[in-house]
Write a protein that holds these residues in place. Sequence first.
Motif, short mmCIF file in Angstrom:
data_model
loop_
_atom_site.label_atom_id
_atom_site.label_comp_id
_atom_site.label_asym_id
_atom_site.label_seq_id
_atom_site.Cartn_x
_atom_site.Cartn_y
_atom_site.Cartn_z
N ASP A 160 0.81 -1.24 0.08
CA ASP A 160 0.01 -0.01 0.07
C ASP A 160 0.93 1.09 -0.10
O ASP A 160 0.53 2.20 0.80
CB ASP A 160 -1.07 0.11 1.01
CG ASP A 160 -2.45 0.84 0.76
OD1 ASP A 160 -3.20 -0.18 0.36
OD2 ASP A 160 -2.49 1.78 0.82
N GLN A 208 -8.73 6.71 8.99
CA GLN A 208 -9.53 5.46 8.67
C GLN A 208 -10.02 4.72 9.69
O GLN A 208 -9.50 4.65 10.99
CB GLN A 208 -8.98 4.57 7.68
CG GLN A 208 -7.70 3.71 8.37
CD GLN A 208 -7.33 2.52 7.59
OE1 GLN A 208 -6.56 2.72 6.79
NE2 GLN A 208 -7.96 1.45 8.08
N GLU A 269 -7.93 -3.06 -0.62
CA GLU A 269 -9.08 -2.87 -1.74
C GLU A 269 -9.56 -1.51 -1.55
O GLU A 269 -10.20 -1.07 -2.88
CB GLU A 269 -10.02 -4.06 -2.04
CG GLU A 269 -10.81 -3.87 -3.32
CD GLU A 269 -11.82 -5.24 -3.34
OE1 GLU A 269 -11.56 -6.09 -4.41
OE2 GLU A 269 -12.44 -5.57 -2.34
N GLU A 270 -9.98 -1.26 -0.53
CA GLU A 270 -10.52 0.34 -0.22
C GLU A 270 -9.48 1.26 -0.01
O GLU A 270 -9.98 2.48 0.70
CB GLU A 270 -11.55 0.08 0.80
CG GLU A 270 -12.71 -0.98 0.40
CD GLU A 270 -13.34 -1.42 1.76
OE1 GLU A 270 -13.64 -0.41 2.50
OE2 GLU A 270 -14.29 -2.48 1.54
N SER A 271 -8.39 1.17 -0.12
CA SER A 271 -7.26 2.15 0.22
C SER A 271 -7.45 3.63 -0.67
O SER A 271 -7.91 3.50 -1.77
CB SER A 271 -5.78 1.66 -0.05
OG SER A 271 -4.72 2.79 0.16
N GLN A 272 -7.01 4.58 0.14
CA GLN A 272 -7.00 5.98 -0.69
C GLN A 272 -5.87 5.97 -1.41
O GLN A 272 -5.95 7.02 -2.30
CB GLN A 272 -7.36 6.93 0.47
CG GLN A 272 -8.45 7.03 1.31
CD GLN A 272 -8.50 8.07 2.33
OE1 GLN A 272 -8.17 9.25 2.04
NE2 GLN A 272 -8.74 7.85 3.51
N ASN A 275 -5.47 2.18 -5.78
CA ASN A 275 -6.60 1.62 -5.95
C ASN A 275 -6.52 1.19 -7.16
O ASN A 275 -5.35 0.82 -7.96
CB ASN A 275 -7.51 2.82 -5.80
CG ASN A 275 -7.30 4.13 -6.54
OD1 ASN A 275 -6.77 3.91 -7.53
ND2 ASN A 275 -7.81 5.06 -6.29
N ARG A 276 -7.70 0.84 -7.92
CA ARG A 276 -7.67 0.10 -9.19
C ARG A 276 -6.99 1.10 -10.24
O ARG A 276 -6.21 0.53 -11.22
CB ARG A 276 -9.27 0.01 -9.67
CG ARG A 276 -9.80 -1.31 -8.94
CD ARG A 276 -11.28 -1.45 -9.34
NE ARG A 276 -11.73 -2.58 -8.66
CZ ARG A 276 -11.81 -3.82 -9.22
NH1 ARG A 276 -11.17 -3.95 -10.40
NH2 ARG A 276 -12.50 -4.85 -8.77
N PRO A 296 -9.48 -7.75 0.14
CA PRO A 296 -10.69 -7.25 0.18
C PRO A 296 -11.04 -6.58 1.64
O PRO A 296 -10.60 -7.19 2.70
CB PRO A 296 -11.51 -8.50 -0.12
CG PRO A 296 -10.55 -9.41 -0.72
CD PRO A 296 -9.31 -9.16 -0.15
N HIS A 297 -11.85 -5.52 1.53
CA HIS A 297 -12.35 -4.99 2.90
C HIS A 297 -11.20 -4.52 3.91
O HIS A 297 -11.30 -4.23 4.93
CB HIS A 297 -13.13 -6.13 3.72
CG HIS A 297 -14.08 -6.55 3.02
ND1 HIS A 297 -15.28 -6.06 2.61
CD2 HIS A 297 -14.44 -8.04 2.71
CE1 HIS A 297 -16.03 -6.74 1.86
NE2 HIS A 297 -15.57 -7.88 2.05
N ARG A 299 -8.38 -1.09 4.11
CA ARG A 299 -8.11 0.07 3.66
C ARG A 299 -6.60 0.14 3.49
O ARG A 299 -5.66 -0.77 3.45
CB ARG A 299 -8.84 1.26 4.63
CG ARG A 299 -10.07 1.11 4.54
CD ARG A 299 -10.65 2.09 5.42
NE ARG A 299 -12.35 1.83 5.55
CZ ARG A 299 -12.73 0.93 6.04
NH1 ARG A 299 -12.07 -0.10 6.88
NH2 ARG A 299 -14.32 0.84 6.15
N ASP A 305 -6.98 -3.89 9.28
CA ASP A 305 -8.10 -4.29 8.73
C ASP A 305 -8.45 -5.66 8.52
O ASP A 305 -9.54 -6.24 9.02
CB ASP A 305 -8.49 -3.46 7.54
CG ASP A 305 -8.44 -1.91 7.65
OD1 ASP A 305 -9.22 -1.50 8.45
OD2 ASP A 305 -8.23 -1.13 6.87
#
Length: 332
Positions: A160, A208, A269-272, A275-276, A296-297, A299, A305
């Motif tokens: 990340d 977060q 997957e939900e990182s600021q 991301n994709r 998944p799920h 940040r 997480d």
Amino acid sequence: MREAVKIEDCPEDIEALWAGDGSQLPDWFVSALRVPREEGYVEIDGAKAHYFRWGDRAKPKILMTHGFLSHARCFAFIAPFLADDYDVVAFDLAGMGDSEMRGQADPLARGREFAEIADAIGMFANGDKPTIIAHSFGSGAALTAVSQSPETFAGVVICDLMVMRPPLLEAYWTLRRASPGSGDPDKAKSRYSSYDAARSRYVLSPPQPVGEAFLLDYMAYHSMQRDGEGWTWKFSPEVFRRSNRPDEWLTTGERLVNAPGRKAIVHGEESQLFNRDSAEYVRELGGGDIPIIAVPHARHHLMLDQPLAFVTALRSVLHLWGEQPPATHAAI
């Protein structure tokens, strides 16, 4: 100089936060902290560097480090799951956690820390090449490390790291969100009358919620230290004395793709921060052969997480790399 203590159990990690036998904690966490580990310090350039070590010294080497103002305990409940198959070291970057500040806080000095700590504790003794696993700010330093010493490390797992297209990154900064490595040196001098007062000021960056709240408490506790009757932060004000130029982050994607050796990316997957679109950007820059795994799920602070899913992602990369020659990348 090397000082080390073998720890067969880690009740201080549990009972410092939760009175009693820790029965309210998940079994996986308690079991992970009870995996035998070595905790020690080595002296590098006159300053103490703090580390933990798990596993079998004869097995492949892994070197782990953390994000900005964090500490090696972010891997203390992750590394034990790798200990059966690897010789795993997690260390505190200079001026953070329980490591004293040494030298400068500039990016080149940060990159050198990986080889310095690995050499000091004998990870290169038999010609071994450690694989680096690093989170966030530590991932940027890890890219510098493998670029400085391409023949020293077996590969790097980037966890990340903030990678965005320049226009998106500049837009992110206009929202007054800080870049990794920025902050106020005066915060390090803050003194609080009680642990609770200090704990109320411990926040994640970027902000977060976390999937496992008890892990945030664990990280917060070990980010602080007693100072007489009060509490202070462990990190040194010197960690802020670096350029932190915007171009260092605007070119992170290129640095990642162009860094030598094997690379993989694990992100929330939900990182600021990754991301994709970040993954597409890496592909467009020429990183099509770099495995990218989204947890998944999760940040940015994915070990807080989804710690067990994070472990699974790391195991997958390491296993596939163990079956592949160094010149290739496995597709995931």
